[in-house]
Design a protein around this motif. Structure first.
Motif, PDB file in Angstrom:
ATOM      1  N   TYR A  39       0.820  -1.250   0.155  1.00 40.59           N
ATOM      2  CA  TYR A  39      -0.088   0.016   0.039  1.00 40.59           C
ATOM      3  C   TYR A  39       0.725   1.273   0.175  1.00 40.59           C
ATOM      4  N   MET A  40       1.930   1.333   0.941  1.00 40.89           N
ATOM      5  CA  MET A  40       2.835   2.479   0.953  1.00 40.89           C
ATOM      6  C   MET A  40       3.384   2.658  -0.317  1.00 40.89           C
ATOM      7  N   VAL A  41       4.061   1.657  -1.180  1.00 42.11           N
ATOM      8  CA  VAL A  41       4.852   1.786  -2.089  1.00 42.11           C
ATOM      9  C   VAL A  41       3.780   2.302  -3.417  1.00 42.11           C
ATOM     10  N   THR A  42       2.460   1.760  -3.461  1.00 41.27           N
ATOM     11  CA  THR A  42       1.738   2.178  -4.737  1.00 41.27           C
ATOM     12  C   THR A  42       1.072   3.269  -4.331  1.00 41.27           C
ATOM     13  N   LYS A  43       0.758   3.999  -3.122  1.00 40.72           N
ATOM     14  CA  LYS A  43       0.341   5.324  -2.896  1.00 40.72           C
ATOM     15  C   LYS A  43       1.276   6.533  -2.597  1.00 40.72           C
ATOM     16  N   ASP A  44       2.534   6.256  -2.976  1.00 40.80           N
ATOM     17  CA  ASP A  44       3.597   7.019  -2.908  1.00 40.80           C
ATOM     18  C   ASP A  44       3.356   8.496  -3.622  1.00 40.80           C
ATOM     19  N   SER A  45       3.110   9.324  -2.724  1.00 39.79           N
ATOM     20  CA  SER A  45       2.899  10.759  -3.217  1.00 39.79           C
ATOM     21  C   SER A  45       3.664  11.635  -1.947  1.00 39.79           C
ATOM     22  N   ASP A  46       4.894  12.079  -2.730  1.00 39.64           N
ATOM     23  CA  ASP A  46       5.885  12.844  -1.824  1.00 39.64           C
ATOM     24  C   ASP A  46       5.539  14.392  -2.156  1.00 39.64           C
ATOM     25  N   SER A  47       4.703  15.080  -1.515  1.00 38.32           N
ATOM     26  CA  SER A  47       4.627  16.405  -1.714  1.00 38.32           C
ATOM     27  C   SER A  47       5.515  17.308  -1.213  1.00 38.32           C
ATOM     28  N   LEU A  48       6.344  16.812  -0.655  1.00 39.30           N
ATOM     29  CA  LEU A  48       7.592  17.832  -0.012  1.00 39.30           C
ATOM     30  C   LEU A  48       8.751  18.114  -0.958  1.00 39.30           C
ATOM     31  N   ILE A  49       8.629  17.481  -2.055  1.00 39.15           N
ATOM     32  CA  ILE A  49       9.585  17.303  -2.845  1.00 39.15           C
ATOM     33  C   ILE A  49       8.986  18.433  -3.965  1.00 39.15           C
ATOM     34  N   ASP A  50       9.932  19.344  -4.417  1.00 42.69           N
ATOM     35  CA  ASP A  50       9.597  20.282  -5.418  1.00 42.69           C
ATOM     36  C   ASP A  50       9.534  19.881  -6.925  1.00 42.69           C
ATOM     37  N   GLU A  51       8.356  20.377  -7.460  1.00 39.86           N
ATOM     38  CA  GLU A  51       8.472  20.020  -9.008  1.00 39.86           C
ATOM     39  C   GLU A  51       9.761  20.252  -9.755  1.00 39.86           C
ATOM     40  N   ASN A  52      10.294  21.240  -9.711  1.00 39.49           N
ATOM     41  CA  ASN A  52      11.292  21.813 -10.467  1.00 39.49           C
ATOM     42  C   ASN A  52      12.662  21.636  -9.413  1.00 39.49           C
ATOM     43  N   TYR A  53      12.985  20.693  -8.655  1.00 42.26           N
ATOM     44  CA  TYR A  53      14.028  20.950  -7.805  1.00 42.26           C
ATOM     45  C   TYR A  53      15.332  21.117  -8.382  1.00 42.26           C
ATOM     46  N   TYR A  54      15.674  20.527  -9.737  1.00 39.47           N
ATOM     47  CA  TYR A  54      16.838  20.504 -10.246  1.00 39.47           C
ATOM     48  C   TYR A  54      17.173  21.867 -10.808  1.00 39.47           C
ATOM     49  N   GLU A  55      16.064  22.601 -11.228  1.00 37.70           N
ATOM     50  CA  GLU A  55      16.334  23.928 -11.848  1.00 37.70           C
ATOM     51  C   GLU A  55      16.466  25.027 -10.430  1.00 37.70           C
ATOM     52  N   LYS A  56      15.765  24.635  -9.497  1.00 28.37           N
ATOM     53  CA  LYS A  56      16.120  25.473  -8.485  1.00 28.37           C
ATOM     54  C   LYS A  56      17.283  25.207  -7.488  1.00 28.37           C
ATOM     55  N   SER A  57      17.801  24.039  -7.792  1.00 24.12           N
ATOM     56  CA  SER A  57      19.323  23.796  -7.307  1.00 24.12           C
ATOM     57  C   SER A  57      20.211  24.548  -8.015  1.00 24.12           C
ATOM     58  N   LEU A  58      20.189  24.627  -9.349  1.00 25.28           N
ATOM     59  CA  LEU A  58      21.004  25.497 -10.068  1.00 25.28           C
ATOM     60  C   LEU A  58      20.982  27.071  -9.638  1.00 25.28           C
ATOM     61  N   ALA A  59      19.875  27.497  -9.353  1.00 25.28           N
ATOM     62  CA  ALA A  59      19.656  28.866  -9.099  1.00 25.28           C
ATOM     63  C   ALA A  59      19.923  29.083  -7.454  1.00 25.28           C
ATOM     64  N   TYR A  60      20.595  28.292  -6.735  1.00 25.26           N
ATOM     65  CA  TYR A  60      20.738  28.298  -5.440  1.00 25.26           C
ATOM     66  C   TYR A  60      21.661  29.599  -5.123  1.00 25.26           C
ATOM     67  N   ASP A  61      22.794  29.773  -5.840  1.00 23.56           N
ATOM     68  CA  ASP A  61      23.714  30.808  -5.410  1.00 23.56           C
ATOM     69  C   ASP A  61      22.776  32.229  -5.402  1.00 23.56           C
ATOM     70  N   THR A  62      21.775  32.490  -6.517  1.00 23.55           N
ATOM     71  CA  THR A  62      21.111  33.543  -6.583  1.00 23.55           C
ATOM     72  C   THR A  62      20.143  33.752  -5.537  1.00 23.55           C
ATOM     73  N   ILE A  63      19.525  32.849  -4.874  1.00 24.62           N
ATOM     74  CA  ILE A  63      18.749  32.885  -3.805  1.00 24.62           C
ATOM     75  C   ILE A  63      19.759  33.044  -2.687  1.00 24.62           C
ATOM     76  N   TYR A  64      20.777  32.462  -2.298  1.00 21.90           N
ATOM     77  CA  TYR A  64      21.655  32.823  -1.462  1.00 21.90           C
ATOM     78  C   TYR A  64      22.074  34.309  -1.271  1.00 21.90           C
ATOM     79  N   GLU A  65      22.186  34.942  -2.485  1.00 21.39           N
ATOM     80  CA  GLU A  65      22.696  36.438  -2.629  1.00 21.39           C
ATOM     81  C   GLU A  65      21.413  37.045  -2.083  1.00 21.39           C
ATOM     82  N   HIS A  66      20.280  36.766  -2.452  1.00 22.08           N
ATOM     83  CA  HIS A  66      18.941  37.557  -2.030  1.00 22.08           C
ATOM     84  C   HIS A  66      18.880  37.250  -0.424  1.00 22.08           C
ATOM     85  N   LYS A  67      19.125  36.238  -0.001  1.00 18.58           N
ATOM     86  CA  LYS A  67      19.010  36.111   1.634  1.00 18.58           C
ATOM     87  C   LYS A  67      20.070  36.803   2.201  1.00 18.58           C
TER      88      LYS A  67
END
Length: 141
Positions: free
Chosen positions: A24-52
């Motif tokens: 049941y846990m394997v078939t109903k796996d819905s991990d809503s804590l992971i961003d849809e575009n996590y790869y693109e966001k990780s590439l832009a991390y330096d920019t976010i760090y500068e804004h912080k």
């Protein structure tokens, strides 16, 4: 039925329960804590760090207050333009992104359409020629 057979039946039932729960846990796996575009966001991390860092250097941390029916954001300076993102940790489908422009130093958002509970408020804004990014968890009542 003697006690030996009862132990075997009990262990079998327990094993079926564990295997069923695993399937049941394997078939109903819905991990809503992971961003849809996590790869693109990780590439832009330096920019976010500068804004912080801009928030820390300019002491521009906004004050976020939640009242019964609204979310009040008080900025340090005037003339802020950006995006307010409300993220629901328990259900990513309820996330909202709202563009805003404040003439003064305050921005209000009505929370009557939001589900009650924990939210993460992420604010990306621009004032003058500097970009800022700030995040804070809030509880909507």
């Amino acid at each position: 039925m003697n006690w030996g057979n009862k132990i075997v039946v009990g262990l079998g039932a327990f094993m079926l329960f564990i295997v069923g729960s695993g399937i049941y846990m394997v078939t109903k796996d819905s991990d809503s804590l992971i961003d849809e575009n996590y790869y693109e966001k990780s590439l832009a991390y330096d920019t976010i760090y500068e804004h912080k860092q801009n928030v820390l250097e300019d002491n521009a941390k906004p004050i976020i207050r939640v009242t019964k029916d609204s979310l009040h954001i008080l900025f340090v300076g005037e003339g802020n333009t950006g995006t307010l993102t409300l993220k629901r940790p328990s259900d990513g489908k309820l996330d909202k992104s709202i563009p805003f422009k404040s003439e003064g130093s305050e921005f209000d958002y009505a929370t009557t359409d939001l589900t009650k509970g924990n939210w993460i408020v992420e604010i990306y804004w621009k004032r003058g020629n500097k970009d800022y990014w700030y995040s804070q968890p809030v509880f909507i009542q």
